[in-house]
Each structure stands twice: as structure tokens, then as C-alpha cells.
Design a protein around this motif. Structure first.
Motif, PDB file in Angstrom:
ATOM      1  N   THR A 186       0.715  -1.126   0.016  1.00  0.00           N
ATOM      2  CA  THR A 186       0.041   0.127   0.060  1.00  0.00           C
ATOM      3  C   THR A 186       0.839   1.215   0.057  1.00  0.00           C
ATOM      4  O   THR A 186       0.561   2.400  -0.486  1.00  0.00           O
ATOM      5  CB  THR A 186      -0.894   0.019   1.174  1.00  0.00           C
ATOM      6  OG1 THR A 186      -0.210   0.035   2.306  1.00  0.00           O
ATOM      7  CG2 THR A 186      -2.047  -1.036   1.197  1.00  0.00           C
ATOM      8  N   CYS A 187       2.280   1.249   0.498  1.00  0.00           N
ATOM      9  CA  CYS A 187       2.961   2.334   0.510  1.00  0.00           C
ATOM     10  C   CYS A 187       3.782   2.207  -0.779  1.00  0.00           C
ATOM     11  O   CYS A 187       4.783   3.099  -0.684  1.00  0.00           O
ATOM     12  CB  CYS A 187       3.863   2.401   1.856  1.00  0.00           C
ATOM     13  SG  CYS A 187       4.620   0.909   2.045  1.00  0.00           S
ATOM     14  N   ASN A 188       3.335   1.521  -1.417  1.00  0.00           N
ATOM     15  CA  ASN A 188       3.999   1.610  -2.996  1.00  0.00           C
ATOM     16  C   ASN A 188       5.498   0.951  -3.025  1.00  0.00           C
ATOM     17  O   ASN A 188       6.193   1.615  -4.086  1.00  0.00           O
ATOM     18  CB  ASN A 188       3.971   3.057  -3.800  1.00  0.00           C
ATOM     19  CG  ASN A 188       3.465   2.899  -5.119  1.00  0.00           C
ATOM     20  OD1 ASN A 188       2.915   2.080  -5.654  1.00  0.00           O
ATOM     21  ND2 ASN A 188       4.160   3.828  -6.020  1.00  0.00           N
ATOM     22  N   LYS A 189       5.612   0.177  -2.014  1.00  0.00           N
ATOM     23  CA  LYS A 189       7.086  -0.477  -2.247  1.00  0.00           C
ATOM     24  C   LYS A 189       6.941  -1.799  -3.155  1.00  0.00           C
ATOM     25  O   LYS A 189       6.117  -2.304  -2.956  1.00  0.00           O
ATOM     26  CB  LYS A 189       7.827  -0.662  -0.860  1.00  0.00           C
ATOM     27  CG  LYS A 189       7.931   0.493  -0.209  1.00  0.00           C
ATOM     28  CD  LYS A 189       8.840   0.338   1.253  1.00  0.00           C
ATOM     29  CE  LYS A 189       9.319   1.623   1.695  1.00  0.00           C
ATOM     30  NZ  LYS A 189       8.558   2.593   2.004  1.00  0.00           N
ATOM     31  N   VAL A 190       8.098  -2.175  -3.738  1.00  0.00           N
ATOM     32  CA  VAL A 190       8.021  -3.294  -4.475  1.00  0.00           C
ATOM     33  C   VAL A 190       8.277  -4.474  -3.334  1.00  0.00           C
ATOM     34  O   VAL A 190       9.309  -4.369  -2.719  1.00  0.00           O
ATOM     35  CB  VAL A 190       9.147  -3.392  -5.801  1.00  0.00           C
ATOM     36  CG1 VAL A 190       9.156  -4.723  -6.293  1.00  0.00           C
ATOM     37  CG2 VAL A 190       8.648  -2.289  -6.518  1.00  0.00           C
ATOM     38  N   VAL A 191       7.524  -5.465  -3.312  1.00  0.00           N
ATOM     39  CA  VAL A 191       7.588  -6.525  -2.481  1.00  0.00           C
ATOM     40  C   VAL A 191       7.804  -8.079  -3.262  1.00  0.00           C
ATOM     41  O   VAL A 191       6.991  -8.130  -4.136  1.00  0.00           O
ATOM     42  CB  VAL A 191       6.624  -6.389  -1.371  1.00  0.00           C
ATOM     43  CG1 VAL A 191       6.847  -7.678  -0.239  1.00  0.00           C
ATOM     44  CG2 VAL A 191       6.641  -5.206  -0.620  1.00  0.00           C
ATOM     45  N   ASN A 192       8.969  -8.660  -3.026  1.00  0.00           N
ATOM     46  CA  ASN A 192       8.991 -10.024  -3.646  1.00  0.00           C
ATOM     47  C   ASN A 192       8.724 -11.166  -2.415  1.00  0.00           C
ATOM     48  O   ASN A 192       9.265 -10.801  -1.281  1.00  0.00           O
ATOM     49  CB  ASN A 192      10.378 -10.222  -4.282  1.00  0.00           C
ATOM     50  CG  ASN A 192      10.453  -9.226  -5.372  1.00  0.00           C
ATOM     51  OD1 ASN A 192       9.694  -9.144  -6.439  1.00  0.00           O
ATOM     52  ND2 ASN A 192      11.523  -8.129  -5.433  1.00  0.00           N
ATOM     53  N   PHE A 193       8.220 -12.070  -2.758  1.00  0.00           N
ATOM     54  CA  PHE A 193       8.215 -13.289  -1.706  1.00  0.00           C
ATOM     55  C   PHE A 193       7.780 -14.584  -2.485  1.00  0.00           C
ATOM     56  O   PHE A 193       7.427 -14.612  -3.750  1.00  0.00           O
ATOM     57  CB  PHE A 193       6.818 -12.959  -0.567  1.00  0.00           C
ATOM     58  CG  PHE A 193       5.781 -13.031  -1.147  1.00  0.00           C
ATOM     59  CD1 PHE A 193       4.837 -14.165  -1.386  1.00  0.00           C
ATOM     60  CD2 PHE A 193       5.328 -11.703  -1.781  1.00  0.00           C
ATOM     61  CE1 PHE A 193       3.752 -14.115  -1.865  1.00  0.00           C
ATOM     62  CE2 PHE A 193       3.707 -11.886  -2.511  1.00  0.00           C
ATOM     63  CZ  PHE A 193       2.927 -12.748  -2.302  1.00  0.00           C
ATOM     64  N   LYS A 194       8.176 -15.662  -1.822  1.00  0.00           N
ATOM     65  CA  LYS A 194       7.974 -17.039  -2.377  1.00  0.00           C
ATOM     66  C   LYS A 194       6.376 -17.240  -2.809  1.00  0.00           C
ATOM     67  O   LYS A 194       5.705 -16.994  -1.799  1.00  0.00           O
ATOM     68  CB  LYS A 194       8.585 -18.144  -1.567  1.00  0.00           C
ATOM     69  CG  LYS A 194       8.570 -19.278  -2.204  1.00  0.00           C
ATOM     70  CD  LYS A 194       9.424 -20.289  -1.190  1.00  0.00           C
ATOM     71  CE  LYS A 194      10.985 -20.139  -1.011  1.00  0.00           C
ATOM     72  NZ  LYS A 194      11.832 -20.025  -2.129  1.00  0.00           N
ATOM     73  N   GLY A 195       5.993 -17.277  -3.807  1.00  0.00           N
ATOM     74  CA  GLY A 195       4.624 -17.796  -4.198  1.00  0.00           C
ATOM     75  C   GLY A 195       4.490 -18.204  -5.697  1.00  0.00           C
ATOM     76  O   GLY A 195       5.425 -18.506  -6.332  1.00  0.00           O
ATOM     77  N   ASN A 196       3.150 -18.327  -5.890  1.00  0.00           N
ATOM     78  CA  ASN A 196       3.163 -18.782  -7.510  1.00  0.00           C
ATOM     79  C   ASN A 196       1.929 -17.825  -7.988  1.00  0.00           C
ATOM     80  O   ASN A 196       1.323 -16.957  -7.669  1.00  0.00           O
ATOM     81  CB  ASN A 196       2.611 -20.057  -7.376  1.00  0.00           C
ATOM     82  CG  ASN A 196       1.258 -20.422  -6.631  1.00  0.00           C
ATOM     83  OD1 ASN A 196       0.243 -19.878  -6.839  1.00  0.00           O
ATOM     84  ND2 ASN A 196       1.217 -21.071  -5.530  1.00  0.00           N
ATOM     85  N   MET A 197       2.050 -18.122  -9.617  1.00  0.00           N
ATOM     86  CA  MET A 197       1.167 -17.144 -10.327  1.00  0.00           C
ATOM     87  C   MET A 197      -0.040 -17.091 -10.173  1.00  0.00           C
ATOM     88  O   MET A 197      -0.904 -16.093 -10.285  1.00  0.00           O
ATOM     89  CB  MET A 197       1.433 -17.413 -11.854  1.00  0.00           C
ATOM     90  CG  MET A 197       3.022 -17.236 -12.280  1.00  0.00           C
ATOM     91  SD  MET A 197       3.184 -15.478 -12.293  1.00  0.00           S
ATOM     92  CE  MET A 197       2.244 -15.115 -13.775  1.00  0.00           C
ATOM     93  N   LYS A 198      -0.666 -18.105  -9.305  1.00  0.00           N
ATOM     94  CA  LYS A 198      -2.097 -18.091  -8.924  1.00  0.00           C
ATOM     95  C   LYS A 198      -2.498 -17.177  -8.176  1.00  0.00           C
ATOM     96  O   LYS A 198      -3.673 -16.686  -7.998  1.00  0.00           O
ATOM     97  CB  LYS A 198      -2.407 -19.486  -8.446  1.00  0.00           C
ATOM     98  CG  LYS A 198      -2.663 -20.508  -9.486  1.00  0.00           C
ATOM     99  CD  LYS A 198      -3.113 -22.043  -8.844  1.00  0.00           C
ATOM    100  CE  LYS A 198      -2.816 -23.212  -9.406  1.00  0.00           C
ATOM    101  NZ  LYS A 198      -2.312 -24.053  -8.321  1.00  0.00           N
ATOM    102  N   GLN A 199      -1.435 -16.498  -7.542  1.00  0.00           N
ATOM    103  CA  GLN A 199      -1.641 -15.467  -6.397  1.00  0.00           C
ATOM    104  C   GLN A 199      -2.076 -14.034  -7.031  1.00  0.00           C
ATOM    105  O   GLN A 199      -2.237 -13.146  -6.497  1.00  0.00           O
ATOM    106  CB  GLN A 199      -0.544 -15.623  -5.589  1.00  0.00           C
ATOM    107  CG  GLN A 199      -0.775 -16.619  -4.360  1.00  0.00           C
ATOM    108  CD  GLN A 199       0.579 -16.673  -3.439  1.00  0.00           C
ATOM    109  OE1 GLN A 199       1.635 -16.827  -4.241  1.00  0.00           O
ATOM    110  NE2 GLN A 199       0.396 -16.687  -2.260  1.00  0.00           N
TER     111      GLN A 199
END
Ligand code: 5AD
Ligand code: SF4
Length: 468
Positions: free
Chosen positions: A431-444
Motif C-alpha cells: 500500500t505504501c508503493n514499495k516493490v515486495v517480492n516473496f515466495k509464491g506462485n502465479m495463481k496468487q
């Protein structure tokens, strides 16, 4: 009983235009290349909507296009040069499409584009987006060097088909076009004209529609959103607020859209009530983009910004003292004519004081037609580069600290795509417009996930999903 249809001259003209458009469109493929700001992205979406309605097919491959449109930016010289380079490349392509220049370069350079680049067939001004199909029909009809630099016409309302939006999750919604500020370095008031606000009823209806289509985030955009001033209060009745913009924010928030962001803000018009609105509505996101341009009062005066560094710092204090933990980003120009080492040091100091969450740094680029183009004491290219690098280094060390402070916090992230770095990670914005990466899949993709931040990186954060 038979009815006779009586056509007026204008009806006939309209019917002829439509026929001509349809004939032109048949089997024609259009490719649009977009440069510059979100306003241009939004204009491209609007152009594509109109072209498809007129029967055109869009393509993502320039080689197979019958028509190539370059949606151009002129805010800095480098962006402008790119256009002419691209025209040169397209001219040589085997298929030799119809070449059109749209956007800011088109509006500013007008007919001189045909002299500078003879391969250009069509020049489309910043307010002619809806008329592209009829302009193309004229070319098909044999007309040469077609140009339209006119204003928008009555009845042309913002109409973007959801199918043409760049992202299925985040939608740009223009609320104001143009700018009346005339900062001395800036070409925008000339390329995009005077401020023109869209009616609030139309904006709110569009946001509602986007929500019903599943969009999770809406970004209200304009060169200076804070000076939003529609002709009437229609659509804002019942919403309190010190300025029409803060009333609009509340009206848009009341639609229930999950996330609402807005950009760009202008310091002088940034009313404290905007922060109050953000505090009242959790779906108004905790991010403010507030360009300062310089930390030197002498430079701010020469830039005709209408604010001092102290005025700016007061706004920053107000923003930072919000209970919503607002993130703050800004733009700075280095090497404006007459900028001394001391002026630059003042900018460095302001950056230290503000602790921006993100900073866009630009080397001053002379734009013909702006007041600053005639200012004396240009700063050498070498000094501009040195100042750019020094400021970049300062910002990156401040940002490192700031990003590391996010470790241990949980941020709400709208998942947008696979991460560029790893197949196992997905990427989105908080929401504060920062790029966040995390382990996950395209379905998300398209969902909003709570992410516990474990690591700060130079321009992004890394974490683990704890929901969704
Ligand atoms: N030179 C360099 N940067 C510029 N900007 C606007 N005009 C110029 C120029 N002539 C920058 C400002 C503005 C951002 C969108 O582009 O920092 O906020
Ligand atoms: Fe340009 Fe100033 Fe208007 Fe921003 S506020 S678009 S910098 S003239």
C-alpha cells in the motif's frame, strides 16, 4: 407505415466519416509504442479502445503492423530524441507501416515533425486521442501529412474499455489533464495545455465499474491532482473536505475499492485535509509522491515553484506525523541553470532531512519554449553528472536504512507478476508503493497478501506470505 429518415448535413458528414473509418479499419493492425508518464499510458488505453471500436485490430508485433503510433514524451530531451530514432527504424522496415506520432512531442512540434522526419504520415495532438480513427481514414483516402492539434470536443468523454487496460489489477484513472503551474523548467503546460478536471460523477462511476470488474487498485492520476477543480460539485455532494480534491478522495474511497492511490501532488496545493482523508479511510493508501525539485530557495525561486524549502519541510512534517505511517517519495532536478555547489549542498541537506522512501533524480534538460531555456549560467554536463551521482549515493544509503526498518513489519501486497529475479517468487506493490517480492506462485496474481518482511534490498523488500 414507412418512416423517412431525414439526415442533416452534420449527420451525413458523420455517417460518411463512420463509413470511411470502417473501410480503413478492415484488416488493419495497429501497434502503439508508449513512452513517458502514466498519462501517456492512460492515453494509449483510450486510443486502443477507440481504435477497436472502429474495427482495428491491435498487435504487439511492430513488424506485422499496418499502422504504428508512437505515443511520445517531451519532458526531457533524451525522451524526445528517442522518437526520431524510432521513426528512422520504422521507415526502413519491409512492411513500411503508416507512421503516426502522438503525445507531447506531437503537440509541441506540430507540423515541423513532417520536416524533421518525412516518414511521418500523421501527427496526433494530446487532445486528439478520440479522433485517431477518422484521421487514419483520411490517410487511407489519400490525404498526406494529416495533423490534429485541436482541443477535445464536446461529447468526448473518457472511455477506456477494461480489456485495453495494461493491468487487470491496477487501473489508472485520470482526474485532471494539463497544468497551470508553469514551473520555469517544465514543458508540460505547453504540451498538455491548461488544467481541465473531469467531472466527479464520471470518475466515481468509472471507479465503481472497475471495482465490479475485479480491479483491486485504482490510481487517480494527473500532473497536479491537488488542484482538481471540476466545473460543478456534481458527484461530490455529501462529502466534506477542505478542497475539491479531498472531497473527491472521500467520494472515491466510499466506493469501497480495496486500494486507492493518487499521483502527482504539488507542494503548494497539498492541503492537510488530504492527510485527514487518508486517516479516515483505510482504503486510501499510505503513500504520497510530492516532488520538491530542489532544496535551495534561490533555485526554487528561479524554478518558479511558489514554495520555499521551509514550506516543503512543513508539509513533510505534517505527512510524517500521520498515524497512517505514510511513505513519501519525491523528484529532484540537479544542474538547473545557476545552481552553485552551495545550492546543491542545500538539496543534499533537504534529502537528509526528509528521508524519502524513494527519489527520482533528473539532470536538468533544457526544453525550448520554457522560460528556463533562456536562463544564463548553465551547469556543465560534468557537474550535472557529479551531482546526480552524489545525490544518488546519498539517497541509496538513506533508503537502505529506511528499507531495513521495514524488516519485521507486515505489509499488504497486491500480487502483480512473477518476480524478474526468480521463478519461485512473485512480485507486487505494498500500500505504501514499495516493490515486495516473496515466495509464491502465479495463481496468487491479483490477490492481496500479507507479507512479513525479512530483508531490505536496494529498491525492494523481501518477505514471507503469512496470509492468502
Ligand atoms: N529537466 C529535467 N527534469 C525535468 N522534469 C520536468 N522537466 C524537466 C526538465 N526540463 C522532472 C521533474 C518532474 C518530473 C516528472 O520530471 O522532476 O517532477
Ligand atoms: Fe511541470 Fe510544474 Fe506542472 Fe509539475 S507542476 S507538470 S513540474 S509545470
Amino acid at each position: 407505415m414507412q418512416h423517412r429518415v431525414c439526415l442533416t448535413t452534420s449527420d451525413r458528414l458523420l455517417a460518411k466519416t463512420r463509413l470511411l473509418e470502417a473501410a480503413t479499419a478492415m484488416n488493419s493492425k495497429v501497434y502503439i509504442e508508449t513512452f513517458g508518464c502514466q498519462m501517456n499510458v492512460a492515453d494509449t488505453e483510450r486510443a486502443v479502445t477507440g481504435l477497436r471500436k472502429a474495427g482495428y485490430e491491435m498487435t504487439s508485433a511492430p513488424d506485422e503492423a499496418d499502422v504504428v503510433l508512437l505515443n511520445t514524451c517531451s519532458v526531457r530531451e533524451r525522451a524526445e530524441r528517442k522518437v526520431f530514432r524510432r521513426v528512422g527504424e520504422l521507415r526502413k522496415s519491409p512492411r513500411r507501416p503508416v507512421i503516426g506520432v502522438m503525445g507531447c512531442v506531437a503537440q509541441l512540434e506540430g507540423p515541423s515533425i513532417f520536416q524533421k522526419a518525412a516518414a511521418v504520415d500523421l501527427v496526433i495532438g494530446t487532445r486528439a486521442t478520440d479522433r485517431i480513427p477518422s484521421l487514419l481514414a483520411r490517410i487511407r483516402d489519400g490525404e498526406k501529412f494529416v495533423i490534429d492539434l485541436e482541443e477535445r470536443q464536446d461529447g468526448e468523454v473518457w472511455d477506456v474499455s477494461p480489456a485495453e487496460r495494461r493491468s487487470p489489477y491496477v487501473a489508472f484513472v485520470p482526474i485532471i489533464e494539463g497544468c497551470n503551474k508553469f514551473c520555469s523548467f517544465c514543458i508540460v503546460p505547453y504540451s498538455r495545455g491548461r488544467e481541465k478536471s473531469r467531472g466527479a460523477t464520471e470518475i466515481v462511476a468509472e471507479v465503481r465499474q472497475l471495482r465490479s470488474l475485479g480491479y483491486k487498485e485504482v490510481q487517480l492520476i494527473g500532473q497536479n491532482v491537488n488542484s482538481y477543480r471540476p466545473k460543478t460539485e456534481d458527484g461530490l455532494e455529501g462529502y466534506v473536505g477542505a478542497t475539491p480534491f479531498s472531497r473527491l478522495l472521500r467520494a472515491v474511497a466510499a466506493t469501497g475499492t480495496e486500494r486507492i492511490k493518487f499521483t502527482t501532488s504539488f507542494p503548494r496545493d497539498f492541503h492537510p485535509d488530504i492527510v485527514s482523508a487518508i486517516e479516515e479511510y483505510p482504503n486510501l493508501c499510505n503513500w504520497v509522491h510530492l516532488p520538491v525539485q530542489s532544496g535551495s530557495d534561490r533555485m526554487l525561486k528561479a524554478m518558479r515553484r511558489g514554495h520555499t524549502s521551509a514550506d516543503y519541510l512543513r508539509r513533510v512534517e505534517m505527512i510524517k506525523s500521520s498515524t497512517r505511517r505514510l511513505s513519501l517519495t519525491s523528484d529532484i532536478i540537479v544542474g538547473f541553470p545557476g545552481e552553485s555547489e552551495q545550492d546543491f549542498e542545500n538539496t543534499m541537506q533537504l534529502v537528509r532531512d526528509c528521508e524519502f522512501d524513494g527519489l527520482f533524480i533528473f539532470k536538468y534538460s533544457k526544453r525550448n519554449g520554457t522560460p528556463a531555456a533562456n536562463f544564463s549560467q548553465p551547469v556543465s554536463e560534468a557537474d550535472k553528472t557529479a551531482r546526480f551521482l552524489a545525490l544518488e549515493e546519498l539517497q541509496s544509503s538513506l533508503q537502505d536504512k529506511l528499507y531495513n526498518k521495514q524488516v519485521g513489519r507486515t505489509l499488504s501486497v497486491l500480487v502483480e507478476k512473477q518476480s524478474a529475479r526468480s521463478n519461485h517468487d512473485v512480485s507486487g506493490h505494498s500500500t505504501c508503493n514499495k516493490v515486495v517480492n516473496f515466495k509464491g506462485n502465479m495463481k496468487q496474481c491479483g490477490s492481496i497478501v500479507d507479507v512479513l518482511i525479512s530483508e531490505g534490498k536496494p529498491n525492494s523488500l523481501y518477505g514471507t506470505a503469512i496470509s492468502g
